[in-house]
Design an enzyme around this catalytic site. Structure first.
Site, PDB file in Angstrom:
ATOM      1  N   CYS A  62      -0.146  37.477  25.036  1.00 30.05           N
ATOM      2  CA  CYS A  62      -0.940  36.241  24.987  1.00 30.05           C
ATOM      3  C   CYS A  62      -0.436  35.222  25.998  1.00 30.05           C
ATOM      4  CB  CYS A  62      -0.885  35.639  23.582  1.00 30.05           C
ATOM      5  SG  CYS A  62      -1.835  34.103  23.443  1.00 30.05           S
ATOM      6  N   CYS A  71       2.351  32.600  16.740  1.00 29.63           N
ATOM      7  CA  CYS A  71       2.993  33.925  16.777  1.00 29.63           C
ATOM      8  C   CYS A  71       4.474  33.781  17.116  1.00 29.63           C
ATOM      9  CB  CYS A  71       2.324  34.823  17.824  1.00 29.63           C
ATOM     10  SG  CYS A  71       0.598  35.241  17.448  1.00 29.63           S
ATOM     11  N   CYS A 145      -7.233  33.487  21.718  1.00 25.72           N
ATOM     12  CA  CYS A 145      -6.293  33.890  20.676  1.00 25.72           C
ATOM     13  C   CYS A 145      -6.502  35.371  20.420  1.00 25.72           C
ATOM     14  CB  CYS A 145      -6.501  33.082  19.393  1.00 25.72           C
ATOM     15  SG  CYS A 145      -5.385  33.588  18.055  1.00 25.72           S
ATOM     16  N   GLN A 245      -8.785  35.917   1.947  1.00 22.29           N
ATOM     17  CA  GLN A 245      -7.771  36.731   2.613  1.00 22.29           C
ATOM     18  C   GLN A 245      -8.083  36.781   4.108  1.00 22.29           C
ATOM     19  OE1 GLN A 245      -5.066  37.708   1.237  1.00 22.29           O
ATOM     20  NE2 GLN A 245      -5.518  37.577  -0.950  1.00 22.29           N
ATOM     21  N   PHE A 272      -5.168  33.802 -10.823  1.00 26.01           N
ATOM     22  CA  PHE A 272      -5.311  33.161  -9.511  1.00 26.01           C
ATOM     23  C   PHE A 272      -6.420  33.912  -8.751  1.00 26.01           C
ATOM     24  CE2 PHE A 272      -0.853  32.932 -10.844  1.00 26.01           C
ATOM     25  CZ  PHE A 272      -0.591  31.559 -10.802  1.00 26.01           C
ATOM     26  N   ASP A 340      -2.219  36.982  -8.032  1.00 28.74           N
ATOM     27  CA  ASP A 340      -2.183  36.741  -6.587  1.00 28.74           C
ATOM     28  C   ASP A 340      -2.048  35.242  -6.347  1.00 28.74           C
ATOM     29  OD1 ASP A 340      -2.425  36.820  -3.836  1.00 28.74           O
ATOM     30  OD2 ASP A 340      -4.592  37.134  -3.842  1.00 28.74           O
ATOM     31  N   CYS A 366       2.290  36.527  -0.701  1.00 34.84           N
ATOM     32  CA  CYS A 366       2.472  36.239   0.727  1.00 34.84           C
ATOM     33  C   CYS A 366       3.855  35.661   0.997  1.00 34.84           C
ATOM     34  CB  CYS A 366       1.387  35.280   1.220  1.00 34.84           C
ATOM     35  SG  CYS A 366       1.377  33.681   0.374  1.00 34.84           S
TER      36      CYS A 366
END
Length: 409
Positions: A62, A71, A145, A245, A272, A340, A366
């Site tokens: 990138c 990133c 991106c 997601q 959740f 979740d 996550c």
């Protein structure tokens, strides 16, 4: 003053960690085994030259890399990158005293992310639009991106133009952009008052850009097409700015793992649940109770359910599971549970599950640290952690998703 540092390992945020004359240092965009020169401020340092490069180093693809902070690891080989992310999960579990099979990371391809949050702010007479810079609150302007779906990248000029009109005089304006099945859904949060001229300008940009919907501060400005996504095979109309997601393929893999683990359960709970990402998939096979605190997400789930066919009984409940988790007594009617939660995890709910008779549990997370904490609670409550699968939903970053499977001993 410049100093030479030898990088020994990667930290949890993908910084290279090494030792120099000034003591320990955290150096972004470096790799284990590298010798670098760096300038430091305290324990934070910035590499100025690579004296000895790691054989695992590769050219970042990138043009905005190291400037844009989205990133962290484009400079790492695929093998090192995959091992790093898996090790984040392994190490978090190890520190919690847990030893369970952790599978190889499920990869995500470039150009597959369907949701992103852009920022805009004023800098004198200029408007900056893009993502935050690495290690900074400043905004890095971007014109491409490699992580995002092509439809979002193609819309960047229009999004920038939209931001220029709606950016607040002070503070940041945020644009949550989601690629639905019917086009782009744009949700703007700004301190700017939406005057009639600004409304007309924003409407014109949305129409000329063929956006599916534009909302500002929760108010729908224009909606040529309702933004619809599939939860399994059930169409769901997304509320403005709703959680989704980030990568559809990652979502499908999480659901596959959950469904396989809960196979044979008669009554399951989806905690959740959001707009029903997993609930609708579960309800194809199980009587399902979906619990969520966000009213707009539950309303979307309810609308989608009424239009769907072929589902097992699906009930829903609005409830703040952080403050009022389902109790062990309430959990008696379920033999399977999926949760979740946000990054903070589900500590209160895990404690109730640990006291329950639920036979099988799926945790989607996550955040490896809060996953490990919640897993420890379940294991202490006589669950066995059978396996964990890391999933690379957040490509080239230090963030990793994981699905953990538990069963009663």
């Amino acid at each position: 003053m410049s100093e030479t540092i030898r990088i020994e390992r990667l930290g949890v945020k993908a910084d290279g960690i090494g030792m120099g004359p000034g003591g320990p240092a955290y150096v972004p965009f470096t790799l284990p085994g590298e010798s670098i020169t760096a300038e430091r401020q305290g324990q934070r340092a910035r590499a100025t030259a690579i004296l000895e490069a790691s054989p695992e180093r590769q050219a970042a693809p990138c043009p905005h890399y190291t400037h844009c902070g989205g990133c962290d690891l484009q400079h790492a080989s695929p093998a090192l990158y995959a091992d790093f992310k898996r090790d984040l999960v392994v190490e978090a579990l190890r520190r919690a005293g847990l030893d369970a099979p952790v599978h190889a990371m499920v990869p995500t391809a470039p150009g597959t992310r369907r949701r992103a949050v852009f920022s805009a702010t004023r800098a004198g007479t200029r408007i900056l639009f893009g993502f935050h810079e690495a290690m900074s609150n400043r905004i890095a302007s971007i014109d491409t991106c490699l992580v995002l779906k092509g439809e979002i990248v193609s819309a960047l000029p229009a999004l920038r133009k939209l931001a220029e009109g709606l950016v607040a005089r002070k503070g940041e304006t945020r644009l949550t952009v989601t690629l639905a099945g019917t086009g782009l859904d744009i949700a703007v949060e700004t301190g700017q008052t939406l005057s009639e001229p600004l409304r007309a300008r924003a409407t014109q940009i949305a129409l000329s850009s063929d956006f599916a919907r534009l909302s500002v501060n929760g108010e729908i400005v224009i909606e040529p097409r309702p933004p619809v996504v599939l939860a399994g095979d059930v169409p769901v109309l997304l509320p403005a700015g709703a959680f989704l997601q980030a990568v559809a393929g990652a979502e499908a893999e999480m659901a596959r793992l959950a469904l396989a683990h809960l196979q044979g359960c008669r009554q399951v709970a989806d905690l959740f649940c959001g707009v029903g990402t997993f609930a609708f998939r579960l309800a194809r096979h199980h009587a399902t109770h979906a619990v969520e605190n966000d009213a707009s997400s539950l309303a979307a789930l309810d609308r989608a359910q009424r239009a769907a066919s072929g589902l097992k009984p699906l009930t829903s409940e609005r409830r703040d599971l952080f403050r009022r988790p389902l109790t062990a007594k309430e959990l008696k009617r379920f033999d399977g549970v999926l949760f979740d939660p946000p990054r903070a995890g589900a500590e209160a709910q895990a404690r109730q599950l640990a006291e329950s008779s639920v036979r099988r549990v799926v945790a989607v997370s996550c955040n490896p640290l809060t996953l490990a904490r919640d897993a420890r609670i379940l294991v202490d409550g006589d669950y066995r952690l059978t396996e964990v699968t890391p999933i690379d939903q957040f490509l080239w970053s230090h963030h990793v998703e994981a699905v953990a499977l538990f069963e009663r001993v």
